[in-house]
Design a protein around this motif. Structure first.
Motif, PDB file in Angstrom:
ATOM      1  N   SER A  29       0.925  -1.184   0.098  1.00 46.54           N
ATOM      2  CA  SER A  29       0.024   0.007   0.002  1.00 46.54           C
ATOM      3  C   SER A  29       0.745   1.221   0.107  1.00 46.54           C
ATOM      4  O   SER A  29       1.961   1.066   0.397  1.00 46.54           O
ATOM      5  N   ALA A  30       0.285   2.363  -0.538  1.00 48.57           N
ATOM      6  CA  ALA A  30       1.139   3.684  -0.636  1.00 48.57           C
ATOM      7  C   ALA A  30       0.000   4.749  -0.322  1.00 48.57           C
ATOM      8  O   ALA A  30      -1.184   4.738  -0.790  1.00 48.57           O
ATOM      9  N   MET A  31       0.398   5.877   0.601  1.00 49.03           N
ATOM     10  CA  MET A  31      -0.288   6.966   0.823  1.00 49.03           C
ATOM     11  C   MET A  31       0.481   7.966   0.130  1.00 49.03           C
ATOM     12  O   MET A  31       1.918   8.149   0.971  1.00 49.03           O
ATOM     13  N   ASN A  66      -2.777  12.764   0.769  1.00 51.44           N
ATOM     14  CA  ASN A  66      -3.194  11.348   1.361  1.00 51.44           C
ATOM     15  C   ASN A  66      -3.997  10.777   0.335  1.00 51.44           C
ATOM     16  O   ASN A  66      -4.945   9.968   0.705  1.00 51.44           O
ATOM     17  N   LEU A  67      -3.481  10.635  -0.944  1.00 48.74           N
ATOM     18  CA  LEU A  67      -4.304   9.467  -1.907  1.00 48.74           C
ATOM     19  C   LEU A  67      -3.786   8.117  -1.587  1.00 48.74           C
ATOM     20  O   LEU A  67      -2.472   8.073  -1.133  1.00 48.74           O
ATOM     21  N   TYR A  68      -4.480   7.285  -1.781  1.00 54.81           N
ATOM     22  CA  TYR A  68      -4.217   5.975  -1.213  1.00 54.81           C
ATOM     23  C   TYR A  68      -4.503   5.034  -2.471  1.00 54.81           C
ATOM     24  O   TYR A  68      -5.221   4.823  -3.171  1.00 54.81           O
ATOM     25  N   GLY A  69      -3.392   3.969  -2.281  1.00 53.94           N
ATOM     26  CA  GLY A  69      -3.441   2.931  -3.393  1.00 53.94           C
ATOM     27  C   GLY A  69      -3.012   1.421  -2.609  1.00 53.94           C
ATOM     28  O   GLY A  69      -1.940   1.820  -1.733  1.00 53.94           O
ATOM     29  N   ALA A  70      -3.574   0.507  -3.023  1.00 57.48           N
ATOM     30  CA  ALA A  70      -3.139  -0.776  -2.245  1.00 57.48           C
ATOM     31  C   ALA A  70      -3.315  -1.855  -3.269  1.00 57.48           C
ATOM     32  O   ALA A  70      -4.497  -1.900  -4.124  1.00 57.48           O
ATOM     33  N   LYS A  75      -8.972   7.913  -0.889  1.00 57.70           N
ATOM     34  CA  LYS A  75      -8.282   9.328  -0.259  1.00 57.70           C
ATOM     35  C   LYS A  75      -8.676   9.163   1.303  1.00 57.70           C
ATOM     36  O   LYS A  75      -9.660   8.777   1.740  1.00 57.70           O
ATOM     37  N   GLY A  76      -7.362   9.389   1.985  1.00 52.20           N
ATOM     38  CA  GLY A  76      -7.652   9.380   3.403  1.00 52.20           C
ATOM     39  C   GLY A  76      -7.699  11.002   3.897  1.00 52.20           C
ATOM     40  O   GLY A  76      -7.724  11.924   3.351  1.00 52.20           O
ATOM     41  N   PHE A  77      -8.637  11.003   5.109  1.00 53.62           N
ATOM     42  CA  PHE A  77      -8.955  12.066   5.829  1.00 53.62           C
ATOM     43  C   PHE A  77      -8.329  11.986   7.495  1.00 53.62           C
ATOM     44  O   PHE A  77      -9.072  11.171   7.918  1.00 53.62           O
TER      45      PHE A  77
END
Length: 296
Positions: A92-94, A102-106, A153-155
């Motif tokens: 995973s990456a943020m 804080n875009l997120y991909g896994a 996307k993380g908050f």
């Protein structure tokens, strides 16, 4: 299986390519750090898959001393239950990009391979020959893979100690025997979910997730309609060193293939007949995992 390992190698390569884009922060928030990892876990998966089928037929015809009427009914139940070992790879990456934080991909690949206990029972009745019953059981091969990707996307909330990440997901599952989600050799799925990460301390992060997806061409139904897959999980991530983390948790999944009905009737020059049938199936499971992850 070759396709699954090719996907795994491609996934790791993609994450390696994403890593240089992640801002070099000396001390990222713990809830951000746990989303910048590549990990390997050992797994044990308990699966309970059940299928049922009922049918009735009636036929009459002839005339005079040759007239006849016959009715039949049958009921079948199948169950596969037990644990299988396996392993799981997560990446995973943020990161921040295009002015968005804080875009997120896994990416995830998991495999299970072993044996589960198989049981079947069949009951029948015929108006001309009476009732009968038979059953069978034993160990049966059960294996499957789960290949999936997530984007979201993380908050950050609560002074950067709580992270909520809505995401969309999609992937492909394969199975042999009862397999990962029940029946069929391979199925695509797509859906959405929500992840939550909470930092109890600078080293320990509690993790939870809830997801939903539609399993396409679900296989067991007459119409092969998509069926919903529900998932939930709890876990923890403990930072042993600056880069090395200990991970553990459990994930629950449930899919119901619904209740399918079929019926009809017909006739020819000397008889008439009718039939009806119903079928249903479900599969639920619990996957426990523990392993190590490397933060980048």
């Amino acid at each position: 299986m070759r396709l699954s390992f090719r996907l795994l190698l491609s996934s790791l390569g993609l994450c390696a390519g994403i890593a240089p884009l992640v801002p070099a922060l000396a001390d990222p928030a713990p809830v951000i750090a746990v989303n910048r990892e590549i990990g390997l876990s050992m797994t044990g998966t308990f699966r309970n898959s059940v299928e049922g089928f009922n049918s009735r037929t009636a036929e009459s015809g002839g005339f005079g001393r040759y007239a006849f009427t016959e009715a039949t009914a049958s009921s079948s139940r199948y169950r596969t239950i037990g644990w299988t070992p396996g392993f799981q790879v997560d990446a995973s990456a943020m990161f921040n990009a295009f002015g968005i934080e804080n875009l997120y991909g896994a990416l995830r690949f998991s495999l299970e391979d072993g044996q589960r206990n198989y049981k079947s029972r069949h009951r029948g009745y015929s108006s001309t020959s009476g009732s009968y019953e038979y059953s069978a059981g034993g160990n049966d091969t059960s294996n499957g893979t789960d290949n999936r990707g997530e984007i979201g996307k993380g908050f950050l909330l609560l002074s950067d100690t709580f992270l909520l990440t809505p995401f969309i997901q999609g992937g492909y599952i394969t199975s042999g025997g009862d397999g990962d989600f029940g029946y069929g050799s391979g199925r695509y799925f797509a859906g959405a979910g929500l992840k939550a990460d909470y930092a109890l301390s600078s080293r320990l992060v509690l993790r939870g997730r809830f997801g939903w997806a539609e399993v396409l061409n679900s296989g067991i139904s007459y119409t092969h309609q998509p069926r919903p897959l529900w998932e939930g999980g709890l876990g923890m991530d403990y930072r042993m060193t600056r880069r090395l983390h200990l991970t553990a948790g459990g994930d629950y999944s449930y899919i119901s293939y619904g209740r399918n009905r079929d019926s009809g009737y017909g006739n020819d020059w000397e008889s008439t007949f009718s039939y009806s049938s119903t079928s249903s199936a479900l599969s639920n499971g619990l996957k426990l995992h523990a392993g190590l992850a490397w933060q980048f």
